[in-house]
Scaffold this motif. Structure first.
Motif, PDB file in Angstrom:
ATOM      1  N   CYS A 218       0.840  -1.197   0.000  1.00 34.17           N
ATOM      2  CA  CYS A 218       0.000   0.000   0.000  1.00 34.17           C
ATOM      3  C   CYS A 218       0.876   1.248   0.000  1.00 34.17           C
ATOM      4  O   CYS A 218       1.875   1.300   0.706  1.00 34.17           O
ATOM      5  CB  CYS A 218      -0.874   0.043   1.246  1.00 34.17           C
ATOM      6  SG  CYS A 218      -1.684  -1.479   1.604  1.00 34.17           S
ATOM      7  N   LEU A 219       0.487   2.224  -0.757  1.00 39.00           N
ATOM      8  CA  LEU A 219       1.196   3.492  -0.739  1.00 39.00           C
ATOM      9  C   LEU A 219       0.751   4.292   0.482  1.00 39.00           C
ATOM     10  O   LEU A 219      -0.288   3.998   1.079  1.00 39.00           O
ATOM     11  CB  LEU A 219       0.900   4.277  -2.014  1.00 39.00           C
ATOM     12  CG  LEU A 219       1.274   3.574  -3.313  1.00 39.00           C
ATOM     13  CD1 LEU A 219       0.978   4.479  -4.488  1.00 39.00           C
ATOM     14  CD2 LEU A 219       2.733   3.169  -3.320  1.00 39.00           C
ATOM     15  N   ASP A 220       1.547   5.284   0.802  1.00 44.23           N
ATOM     16  CA  ASP A 220       1.174   6.127   1.940  1.00 44.23           C
ATOM     17  C   ASP A 220      -0.121   6.877   1.642  1.00 44.23           C
ATOM     18  O   ASP A 220      -0.382   7.252   0.507  1.00 44.23           O
ATOM     19  CB  ASP A 220       2.290   7.147   2.222  1.00 44.23           C
ATOM     20  CG  ASP A 220       3.441   6.478   2.960  1.00 44.23           C
ATOM     21  OD1 ASP A 220       3.328   5.274   3.225  1.00 44.23           O
ATOM     22  OD2 ASP A 220       4.427   7.165   3.244  1.00 44.23           O
ATOM     23  N   LEU A 221      -0.905   7.065   2.712  1.00 42.91           N
ATOM     24  CA  LEU A 221      -2.190   7.742   2.526  1.00 42.91           C
ATOM     25  C   LEU A 221      -2.139   9.114   3.180  1.00 42.91           C
ATOM     26  O   LEU A 221      -1.596   9.263   4.272  1.00 42.91           O
ATOM     27  CB  LEU A 221      -3.289   6.909   3.190  1.00 42.91           C
ATOM     28  CG  LEU A 221      -3.523   5.554   2.556  1.00 42.91           C
ATOM     29  CD1 LEU A 221      -3.920   4.552   3.611  1.00 42.91           C
ATOM     30  CD2 LEU A 221      -4.604   5.648   1.491  1.00 42.91           C
ATOM     31  N   TRP A 222      -2.704  10.081   2.530  1.00 40.61           N
ATOM     32  CA  TRP A 222      -2.735  11.429   3.071  1.00 40.61           C
ATOM     33  C   TRP A 222      -3.867  11.504   4.084  1.00 40.61           C
ATOM     34  O   TRP A 222      -5.020  11.136   3.769  1.00 40.61           O
ATOM     35  CB  TRP A 222      -2.952  12.411   1.914  1.00 40.61           C
ATOM     36  CG  TRP A 222      -2.731  13.829   2.276  1.00 40.61           C
ATOM     37  CD1 TRP A 222      -1.716  14.342   3.030  1.00 40.61           C
ATOM     38  CD2 TRP A 222      -3.555  14.922   1.885  1.00 40.61           C
ATOM     39  NE1 TRP A 222      -1.841  15.690   3.141  1.00 40.61           N
ATOM     40  CE2 TRP A 222      -2.970  16.087   2.449  1.00 40.61           C
ATOM     41  CE3 TRP A 222      -4.709  15.050   1.125  1.00 40.61           C
ATOM     42  CZ2 TRP A 222      -3.516  17.350   2.260  1.00 40.61           C
ATOM     43  CZ3 TRP A 222      -5.248  16.301   0.945  1.00 40.61           C
ATOM     44  CH2 TRP A 222      -4.665  17.446   1.511  1.00 40.61           C
ATOM     45  N   ALA A 223      -3.570  11.990   5.290  1.00 39.26           N
ATOM     46  CA  ALA A 223      -4.551  11.933   6.383  1.00 39.26           C
ATOM     47  C   ALA A 223      -5.903  12.546   6.023  1.00 39.26           C
ATOM     48  O   ALA A 223      -6.945  11.940   6.317  1.00 39.26           O
ATOM     49  CB  ALA A 223      -3.977  12.561   7.641  1.00 39.26           C
ATOM     50  N   PRO A 224      -5.949  13.727   5.383  1.00 41.51           N
ATOM     51  CA  PRO A 224      -7.271  14.264   5.038  1.00 41.51           C
ATOM     52  C   PRO A 224      -8.072  13.345   4.120  1.00 41.51           C
ATOM     53  O   PRO A 224      -9.290  13.234   4.255  1.00 41.51           O
ATOM     54  CB  PRO A 224      -6.937  15.582   4.339  1.00 41.51           C
ATOM     55  CG  PRO A 224      -5.630  15.987   4.904  1.00 41.51           C
ATOM     56  CD  PRO A 224      -4.885  14.723   5.141  1.00 41.51           C
ATOM     57  N   ASP A 225      -7.369  12.670   3.227  1.00 37.99           N
ATOM     58  CA  ASP A 225      -8.074  11.694   2.386  1.00 37.99           C
ATOM     59  C   ASP A 225      -8.550  10.519   3.212  1.00 37.99           C
ATOM     60  O   ASP A 225      -9.712  10.135   3.180  1.00 37.99           O
ATOM     61  CB  ASP A 225      -7.116  11.149   1.316  1.00 37.99           C
ATOM     62  CG  ASP A 225      -7.005  12.083   0.136  1.00 37.99           C
ATOM     63  OD1 ASP A 225      -7.789  13.049   0.111  1.00 37.99           O
ATOM     64  OD2 ASP A 225      -6.137  11.862  -0.717  1.00 37.99           O
ATOM     65  N   LEU A 226      -7.597   9.960   3.950  1.00 38.26           N
ATOM     66  CA  LEU A 226      -7.881   8.721   4.672  1.00 38.26           C
ATOM     67  C   LEU A 226      -9.004   8.904   5.681  1.00 38.26           C
ATOM     68  O   LEU A 226      -9.978   8.153   5.683  1.00 38.26           O
ATOM     69  CB  LEU A 226      -6.609   8.243   5.371  1.00 38.26           C
ATOM     70  CG  LEU A 226      -6.764   7.016   6.261  1.00 38.26           C
ATOM     71  CD1 LEU A 226      -7.183   5.815   5.446  1.00 38.26           C
ATOM     72  CD2 LEU A 226      -5.466   6.720   6.996  1.00 38.26           C
ATOM     73  N   PHE A 227      -8.869   9.915   6.533  1.00 41.25           N
ATOM     74  CA  PHE A 227      -9.871  10.058   7.597  1.00 41.25           C
ATOM     75  C   PHE A 227     -11.067  10.881   7.161  1.00 41.25           C
ATOM     76  O   PHE A 227     -12.112  10.840   7.786  1.00 41.25           O
ATOM     77  CB  PHE A 227      -9.216  10.671   8.833  1.00 41.25           C
ATOM     78  CG  PHE A 227      -8.210   9.756   9.454  1.00 41.25           C
ATOM     79  CD1 PHE A 227      -8.605   8.538   9.973  1.00 41.25           C
ATOM     80  CD2 PHE A 227      -6.866  10.080   9.489  1.00 41.25           C
ATOM     81  CE1 PHE A 227      -7.692   7.670  10.524  1.00 41.25           C
ATOM     82  CE2 PHE A 227      -5.939   9.219  10.040  1.00 41.25           C
ATOM     83  CZ  PHE A 227      -6.344   8.019  10.559  1.00 41.25           C
ATOM     84  N   GLY A 228     -10.894  11.633   6.096  1.00 46.02           N
ATOM     85  CA  GLY A 228     -12.016  12.422   5.625  1.00 46.02           C
ATOM     86  C   GLY A 228     -12.835  11.650   4.617  1.00 46.02           C
ATOM     87  O   GLY A 228     -13.946  11.215   4.886  1.00 46.02           O
ATOM     88  N   GLU A 229     -12.240  11.416   3.484  1.00 45.92           N
ATOM     89  CA  GLU A 229     -13.016  10.858   2.384  1.00 45.92           C
ATOM     90  C   GLU A 229     -13.182   9.345   2.463  1.00 45.92           C
ATOM     91  O   GLU A 229     -14.248   8.798   2.236  1.00 45.92           O
ATOM     92  CB  GLU A 229     -12.350  11.228   1.064  1.00 45.92           C
ATOM     93  CG  GLU A 229     -13.264  10.983  -0.107  1.00 45.92           C
ATOM     94  CD  GLU A 229     -12.627  11.416  -1.424  1.00 45.92           C
ATOM     95  OE1 GLU A 229     -13.153  11.051  -2.457  1.00 45.92           O
ATOM     96  OE2 GLU A 229     -11.596  12.114  -1.382  1.00 45.92           O
ATOM     97  N   PHE A 230     -12.067   8.670   2.827  1.00 49.00           N
ATOM     98  CA  PHE A 230     -12.108   7.198   2.755  1.00 49.00           C
ATOM     99  C   PHE A 230     -12.685   6.553   4.013  1.00 49.00           C
ATOM    100  O   PHE A 230     -12.667   5.333   4.130  1.00 49.00           O
ATOM    101  CB  PHE A 230     -10.704   6.627   2.528  1.00 49.00           C
ATOM    102  CG  PHE A 230      -9.982   7.178   1.331  1.00 49.00           C
ATOM    103  CD1 PHE A 230     -10.682   7.711   0.261  1.00 49.00           C
ATOM    104  CD2 PHE A 230      -8.600   7.148   1.268  1.00 49.00           C
ATOM    105  CE1 PHE A 230     -10.010   8.221  -0.837  1.00 49.00           C
ATOM    106  CE2 PHE A 230      -7.929   7.650   0.175  1.00 49.00           C
ATOM    107  CZ  PHE A 230      -8.625   8.202  -0.886  1.00 49.00           C
ATOM    108  N   ALA A 231     -13.132   7.352   4.960  1.00 51.17           N
ATOM    109  CA  ALA A 231     -13.726   6.822   6.197  1.00 51.17           C
ATOM    110  C   ALA A 231     -12.758   5.920   6.955  1.00 51.17           C
ATOM    111  O   ALA A 231     -13.159   4.926   7.564  1.00 51.17           O
ATOM    112  CB  ALA A 231     -15.022   6.063   5.891  1.00 51.17           C
ATOM    113  N   GLY A 232     -11.475   6.243   6.901  1.00 47.00           N
ATOM    114  CA  GLY A 232     -10.484   5.464   7.642  1.00 47.00           C
ATOM    115  C   GLY A 232     -10.184   4.105   7.042  1.00 47.00           C
ATOM    116  O   GLY A 232      -9.736   3.211   7.746  1.00 47.00           O
ATOM    117  N   VAL A 233     -10.439   3.971   5.759  1.00 44.76           N
ATOM    118  CA  VAL A 233     -10.185   2.684   5.107  1.00 44.76           C
ATOM    119  C   VAL A 233      -9.049   2.857   4.108  1.00 44.76           C
ATOM    120  O   VAL A 233      -9.088   3.767   3.272  1.00 44.76           O
ATOM    121  CB  VAL A 233     -11.437   2.190   4.367  1.00 44.76           C
ATOM    122  CG1 VAL A 233     -11.151   0.857   3.686  1.00 44.76           C
ATOM    123  CG2 VAL A 233     -12.591   2.043   5.327  1.00 44.76           C
ATOM    124  N   CYS A 234      -8.042   2.001   4.191  1.00 42.83           N
ATOM    125  CA  CYS A 234      -6.928   2.083   3.254  1.00 42.83           C
ATOM    126  C   CYS A 234      -7.445   1.801   1.854  1.00 42.83           C
ATOM    127  O   CYS A 234      -8.138   0.816   1.612  1.00 42.83           O
ATOM    128  CB  CYS A 234      -5.844   1.078   3.621  1.00 42.83           C
ATOM    129  SG  CYS A 234      -4.563   0.924   2.388  1.00 42.83           S
TER     130      CYS A 234
END
Lengths: 754, 216
Positions: free
Chosen positions: A501-517
């Motif tokens: 998995c590539l690194d995830l940007w926190a605003p994406d991860l916790f904002g848009e992706f609902a904390g899902v890689c």
């Protein structure tokens, strides 16, 4: 030869004292030692009668010292007494308390689990000239006197399953059950059935067992004890202990020890004292009904008087339970009420006859009484700071709902349903008839030109591909967004090594992706608020019972401060939040255990709130959801006040389910131990959010108790699914949709409550 | 033909494998307190769940990522010039000398010296019953195989297919598969030693067993 035996026995007694008071009472031990040595040296020069006399003197000295030592026993000494291999075990009890017994399904190590012993036994009683043999099912953990294959009374899941099976047999045969709790705790195997699931199943079934159950506690270690300890009457041996965790385990938690470190004896002593584990403490708190006195320094197999009093007590307890739900027995009941310690002759229960099998009505009363008894327990162990007028108002509100739901569901719904069913039947019959009658006409009209062509949009609807429903994914726009999404940083998925998995940007991860890689689907833990705000309809959440507050009933050192910190940090008053909400206009009651509040551990306040939530759901005929954001188990600092929540909440859940409720459990993040082994684990419908960890004991505990290392993914949701613990795994982003689906399919389309 | 003695000498000349640990992605490097010549641990535990020694940390977008040793050995080089700088992915950070153990050396030599017969597809493999019996009674080296001989049963989802050996005649010197475990396609199943080379190989094995000094 007799004299040799006596010497041997005295030597055993000395060893016993030495083991119990390791490093303490050295003077007394030395005295006994020297006297015994002296006796052994002189022995050869003495005649037989002199030998006897000398031995009797030393014996008296032993008695005296034992009585003296008895006075300053610490709780930890009691733990050592209970664990000692010379302590009475279930075999001794069977030999000496019952008049005859047959062990069921066991022959030493050849048994499905030698640490759980089942026996059909009987007690003989006399009434006038008549002799009655009263059968009982005896179930209990067998420690043996140091027999290794017994595993020290740590029961594996199949042992508990065996116990449950024979409880059912006893129920069929309508004979009382006597359980003997001799366990340091359950063996933490995650298998099918796992330790937690099996205990949960036992608790659930025992809550509704329609025969008298009497439990005798000697060593009551948390979950293992509860698996057979839910009883109408709970007796306890005076030197036993009943606790949420072993003093060593508590010390390891309190001292924040790492793996491999050992707690100091002082810390262990202190924890043992603070946990209030002794019989007297438990009697005072009300979790034990009666304490059976043991001889000084605890009962050993040669204390025949003790077995006699134990026999009297179990008989009396069974009689009391039976007479308590039976109709007519004024004199016998009066005889039973005479408590020990009172002057005068206590009646010999062998000579009073009470028939132990119950009529159907009495069995109903028995179960009801058991539920009421457990409902009352631990009321004092949590804080309720509501003002008087609010209490009265809420009591009135509850009463109003009681009356309303009685009229609406019990009176009106029953008749309404009957009418609806009848109408449905008639309607279905009529349709078949009409179809037959009208078929010639339809054939004729169908063959006419211009008829029977479906509308064009209908055709489209049926043949076109369905559209991806964006509503449930919300296109990444969630109503609640984690504060972690505000950080400008990237986060590495724990599966990055194996899944790339590539690194995830926190605003994406916790904002848009609902904390899902995005790459592997790993779910990062999210705040409980995420679930509350994004699952239920907007603005539909209404919290109740928020005033109930977690307290420190045992006065455990440091807990007050910790609780205050947790209250401040989370803004909650306990680790359980209960609220009503709507999901797609389906009304639902939710109890949520939140991980940030002391690890989501369950104490008296959490249990009480959970029970009230279940009762509310029952009253209002709503489905009941237990959303476990995370739980570490029972709050150990509350001692047995915490443990008792296991049977209490399970009973509440059972009442709810039996009334026709739909009980769902959803696990998020990490859920372990007590709650899982009781009121959560007993649900027929349990689901997990992906990447949740679910299990009975954590890695450290498993390593400590069994010496086994467990694989890193031992507790993950998929393993739990394949073991049959949970029934499904949900993606967090689809949790709302799945929950709706579950409510509709398990509860029915329009009626989500049976 | 492979000159086995020479191969052994080559391995002896440099009795280790060197592994260079590179930056997995861009970022600012901070080295952990390690020194050249010091030992580092590789991943350990039954499931390799315990990570090796921390070598460096690479931070990108305020996300520090630890970099651990992947093999046990000695630190050969630390590229300290990158300390605190922003590096590209693939920049070497630390090189580790991993000293070969006897088994590893033997493995290397045997894989080069023997003719390897490889698994044609992912499946479980068994010897045919007659070969199996021989192997069980007197060891795999008692079995001579010829080209075209039916040697294996390939088992996948209860479909069992006979598998014929292809290659030079010789003894089964090494067996690389286990019963009840799947072998991936292309992995060696057995190593065949031609009879004329048996002596040389055995000699090398003996030499490795006696002469090889393990550095760890």
């Amino acid at each position: 030869m007799d004299f040799d035996k006596k010497l041997h026995q005295l030597n055993d007694r000395l060893n016993y004292i030495r083991d119990v008071f390791t490093g303490k009472q050295e003077e007394n031990i030395r005295l006994l030692e020297s006297k015994l040595n002296e006796l052994m040296l002189r022995e050869k020069h003495l005649s037989a009668s002199e030998q006897q006399a000398a031995a009797a003197t030393v014996d008296d000295l032993f008695d005296f010292v034992e009585r003296k030592l008895e006075e300053d026993l610490t709780p930890m000494d009691r733990v050592r007494i209970v664990r000692h291999s010379q302590r009475v075990c279930l075999r001794d009890v069977l030999e000496n308390v019952y008049d005859n017994y047959t062990e069921i399904g066991g022959k030493d190590e050849n048994s499905i689990d030698p640490s759980m012993l089942i026996a059909r036994a009987y007690i003989t009683r006399r009434s006038g000239k008549k002799v009655y043999h009263q059968p009982v099912m005896v179930i209990g953990q067998e420690k043996g006197h140091g027999e290794e294959f017994r595993n020290g009374g740590s029961v594996k899941p199949w042992g508990n399953a065996k116990a449950l099976h024979y409880m059912k047999v006893a129920e069929t045969e309508n004979i009382p059950i006597h359980t003997y709790v001799f366990t340091p705790g359950s063996y933490p195997v995650e298998d099918a059935p796992g330790a937690a699931q099996q205990i949960a199943r036992n608790l659930y079934e025992m809550a509704g067992l329609r025969v008298p159950v009497v439990a005798v506690f000697s060593e009551g270690g948390s979950g293992g004890a509860e698996a057979i300890g839910l009883a109408d009457t709970r007796l306890m041996l005076s030197h036993g202990y009943y606790s949420v965790i072993s003093p060593e385990g508590a010390a390891a938690i309190e001292g924040r020890l790492k793996e491999g470190q050992r707690a100091t004896p002082e810390l262990i002593e202190k924890c043992a004292r603070q946990l209030r584990i002794t019989a007297a403490d438990n009697r005072r708190m009300g979790y034990i009904d009666h304490v059976i006195d043991e001889p000084p320094l605890g009962a050993r197999p040669y204390h025949y008087d003790f077995f006699r009093s134990l026999r009297q007590e179990v008989i009396r307890a069974t009689d009391e339970v039976v007479l308590g739900v039976k109709g007519f027995a004024p004199f016998r009941a009066m005889a039973l009420r005479r408590r020990h310690g009172k002057k005068g002759v206590t009646p010999d229960f062998d000579n009073i006859y009470v028939r132990w099998n119950l009529s159907s009505n009495a069995r109903d009363r028995l179960v009801m009484k058991r539920h009421r008894k457990f409902r009352r327990l631990s009321r004092q162990a949590c804080l309720d700071r509501r003002a008087v007028h609010r209490r009265i108002w809420e009591w009135g509100y509850d009463l109003g709902w009681d009356v309303y739901s009685y009229f609406k569901y019990d009176l009106w719904r029953k008749h309404q349903q009957r009418i609806v069913y009848a109408v449905e039947e008639v309607d279905a019959e009529a349709r078949v008839l009409m179809n037959r009658l009208l078929s010639p006409w339809r054939k004729l009209s169908g063959s006419l030109p211009g008829s029977g062509k479906p509308a064009e949009d209908k055709e489209k609807e049926l043949t076109m591909l369905s559209q991806w429903d964006q509503e449930d994914q919300r296109n990444g726009e969630w109503r609640y967004v984690s504060p972690r999404a505000k950080e400008d940083r990237t986060i590495t998925c724990p599966n990055a090594d194996s899944h790339g998995c590539l690194d995830l940007w926190a605003p994406d991860l916790f904002g848009e992706f609902a904390g899902v890689c995005n790459y592997c689907g790993h779910h990062f833990p999210m705040e409980s608020k995420w679930f509350v705000h994004n699952i239920f309809d907007n603005g539909s959440v209404f919290e109740f019972n928020s005033e109930l507050e977690a307290a420190n009933p045992l006065g455990f050192e440091g807990l007050d401060v910790k609780l205050d910190q947790a209250k401040q940090k989370t803004g909650q008053k306990s680790g359980c939040v209960t609220f009503e909400a709507r999901l797609d206009n389906i009304k639902i009651v939710v109890a949520m255990l939140t991980a940030p509040f002391r690890g989501g551990s369950v104490g008296a306040a959490e249990g009480e709130k959970f029970i009230r939530a279940a009762e509310r759901a029952k009253k209002k005929r709503f489905p009941f959801l237990a959303y476990v954001h995370g739980t570490a188990g029972i709050r150990i600092q509350e001692g047995t006040n915490g443990v008792i929540q296991m049977p209490r909440c399970t009973m509440a859940v059972r009442r709810y389910i039996e009334e026709g409720g739909l009980y769902l459990v959803v696990y998020d993040t990490n859920s372990y131990a007590g709650p899982l082994a009781s009121f959560l684990g007993c649900s027929p419908y349990q689901f997990a959010i992906r990447s949740a960890n679910i299990g009975f004991a954590g890695r450290g505990v498993i390593k400590e108790t069994t010496g086994m290392d467990i694989p890193p993914d031992y507790h993950n949701a998929f393993k739990a699914l394949s073991r049959g613990h949970i029934q499904g795994i949900w993606d967090r982003r689809e949790a709302r949709q799945n929950l709706r689906q579950a409510l509709l399919t398990m509860g029915g389309r329009n009626l989500y409550y049976r | 033909m492979l000159d086995i003695s020479q191969l052994l000498e080559e391995i002896k000349a440099s009795p280790y494998q060197e592994e260079t640990i590179v930056a997995p992605h861009t970022g600012v490097v901070t080295f952990a307190p390690i020194k050249e010549g010091k030992r580092v641990r590789g991943p350990s535990g039954v499931w390799k769940e315990v990570k090796g020694t921390l070598l460096a940390t690479i931070e990108r977008e305020r996300n520090p990522k630890p970099i651990h040793a992947t093999e046990k050995g000695k630190v050969k080089d630390i590229f300290r010039q990158y300390e605190g700088t922003f590096v590209e992915a693939g920049t070497p950070l630390v090189s580790i000398r991993h000293y070969l153990s006897k088994e590893e050396v033997l493995g290397i030599i045997l894989r080069k010296a023997l003719h390897l017969f490889k698994a044609p597809e992912r499946a479980k493999y068994y010897f045919t019953p007659d070969v199996d019996k021989k192997v069980k009674v007197s060891g795999s080296r008692s079995v001579t195989v010829q080209n075209g001989m039916e040697l294996f049963i390939m088992s996948r989802m209860k479909r069992e297919t006979p598998l014929h050996y292809e290659g030079p005649e010789g003894l089964i010197y090494a067996v690389y598969f286990q019963h009840n475990e799947n072998v991936d396609a292309g992995q060696p199943l057995i190593g065949i030693c031609p009879p004329d080379q048996l002596e040389t190989i055995e000699e090398v094995v003996m030499r490795v067993q006696t002469e090889w000094v393990e550095k760890e």
